[in-house]
Design a protein around this motif. Sequence first.
Motif, PDB file in Angstrom:
ATOM      1  N   TYR A  44       0.825  -1.209   0.000  1.00 47.26           N
ATOM      2  CA  TYR A  44       0.000   0.000   0.000  1.00 47.26           C
ATOM      3  C   TYR A  44       0.861   1.261   0.000  1.00 47.26           C
ATOM      4  CZ  TYR A  44      -4.598  -2.098   0.126  1.00 47.26           C
ATOM      5  OH  TYR A  44      -5.740  -2.768  -0.218  1.00 47.26           O
ATOM      6  N   LYS A  45       1.980   1.242   0.711  1.00 44.85           N
ATOM      7  CA  LYS A  45       2.898   2.386   0.673  1.00 44.85           C
ATOM      8  C   LYS A  45       3.427   2.570  -0.741  1.00 44.85           C
ATOM      9  CE  LYS A  45       4.401   2.330   5.469  1.00 44.85           C
ATOM     10  NZ  LYS A  45       5.499   2.023   6.398  1.00 44.85           N
ATOM     11  N   GLY A  46       3.773   1.467  -1.381  1.00 45.61           N
ATOM     12  CA  GLY A  46       4.251   1.531  -2.753  1.00 45.61           C
ATOM     13  C   GLY A  46       3.201   2.080  -3.706  1.00 45.61           C
ATOM     14  N   LEU A  47       1.955   1.671  -3.526  1.00 49.01           N
ATOM     15  CA  LEU A  47       0.876   2.200  -4.362  1.00 49.01           C
ATOM     16  C   LEU A  47       0.749   3.704  -4.197  1.00 49.01           C
ATOM     17  CD1 LEU A  47      -1.999  -0.422  -3.984  1.00 49.01           C
ATOM     18  CD2 LEU A  47      -0.679   0.083  -6.041  1.00 49.01           C
ATOM     19  N   ASP A  48       0.878   4.167  -2.964  1.00 49.59           N
ATOM     20  CA  ASP A  48       0.765   5.600  -2.689  1.00 49.59           C
ATOM     21  C   ASP A  48       1.849   6.418  -3.380  1.00 49.59           C
ATOM     22  OD1 ASP A  48      -1.500   5.238  -1.140  1.00 49.59           O
ATOM     23  OD2 ASP A  48      -0.419   5.304   0.779  1.00 49.59           O
ATOM     24  N   THR A  49       3.009   5.809  -3.584  1.00 50.02           N
ATOM     25  CA  THR A  49       4.113   6.529  -4.221  1.00 50.02           C
ATOM     26  C   THR A  49       4.263   6.195  -5.703  1.00 50.02           C
ATOM     27  OG1 THR A  49       5.716   4.836  -3.556  1.00 50.02           O
ATOM     28  CG2 THR A  49       5.389   6.699  -2.049  1.00 50.02           C
ATOM     29  N   GLY A  50       3.347   5.384  -6.238  1.00 47.82           N
ATOM     30  CA  GLY A  50       3.366   5.068  -7.658  1.00 47.82           C
ATOM     31  C   GLY A  50       4.299   3.943  -8.059  1.00 47.82           C
ATOM     32  N   GLU A  51       4.770   3.180  -7.090  1.00 46.62           N
ATOM     33  CA  GLU A  51       5.664   2.063  -7.398  1.00 46.62           C
ATOM     34  C   GLU A  51       4.881   0.892  -7.992  1.00 46.62           C
ATOM     35  OE1 GLU A  51       8.180   0.838  -4.098  1.00 46.62           O
ATOM     36  OE2 GLU A  51       7.951   2.852  -3.245  1.00 46.62           O
ATOM     37  N   ASP A  52       5.593   0.027  -8.701  1.00 52.37           N
ATOM     38  CA  ASP A  52       5.013  -1.222  -9.191  1.00 52.37           C
ATOM     39  C   ASP A  52       5.081  -2.237  -8.052  1.00 52.37           C
ATOM     40  OD1 ASP A  52       4.165  -3.499 -10.481  1.00 52.37           O
ATOM     41  OD2 ASP A  52       5.819  -3.555 -11.916  1.00 52.37           O
TER      42      ASP A  52
END
Length: 102
Positions: A22-30
């Motif tokens: 979810y943190k990755g989604l928030d920052t646009g990561e795959d």
Amino acid sequence: MKIFRNPDVMWREEDEFREQAYKGLDTGEDVADIGTSILLHSGKMHSLNILGTEIWKLCDGKTLEEIMSSLREVFDVDEEVLREDVSEFLRNMKGEGLVHEE
């Protein structure tokens, strides 16, 4: 048709990896390769990413449209792309005996 998880499947959500995804989604990561839950059935282990985990949790008697509606609230993705991904995921899960329709 309503979609249900196979009650014989043992599963658990991996909290640490879910938070990471979810943190990755928030920052646009795959985050597609981050396993956020594990399913055990018939001697096989399946690892699900964040989208797979959220779909799995919604397979509690909801229709495809209800699942799609819930996912659109969480994921910012084109509706057709989401529909294709969810449909393919459910086909694979049915093929493995992990979900069924009634």
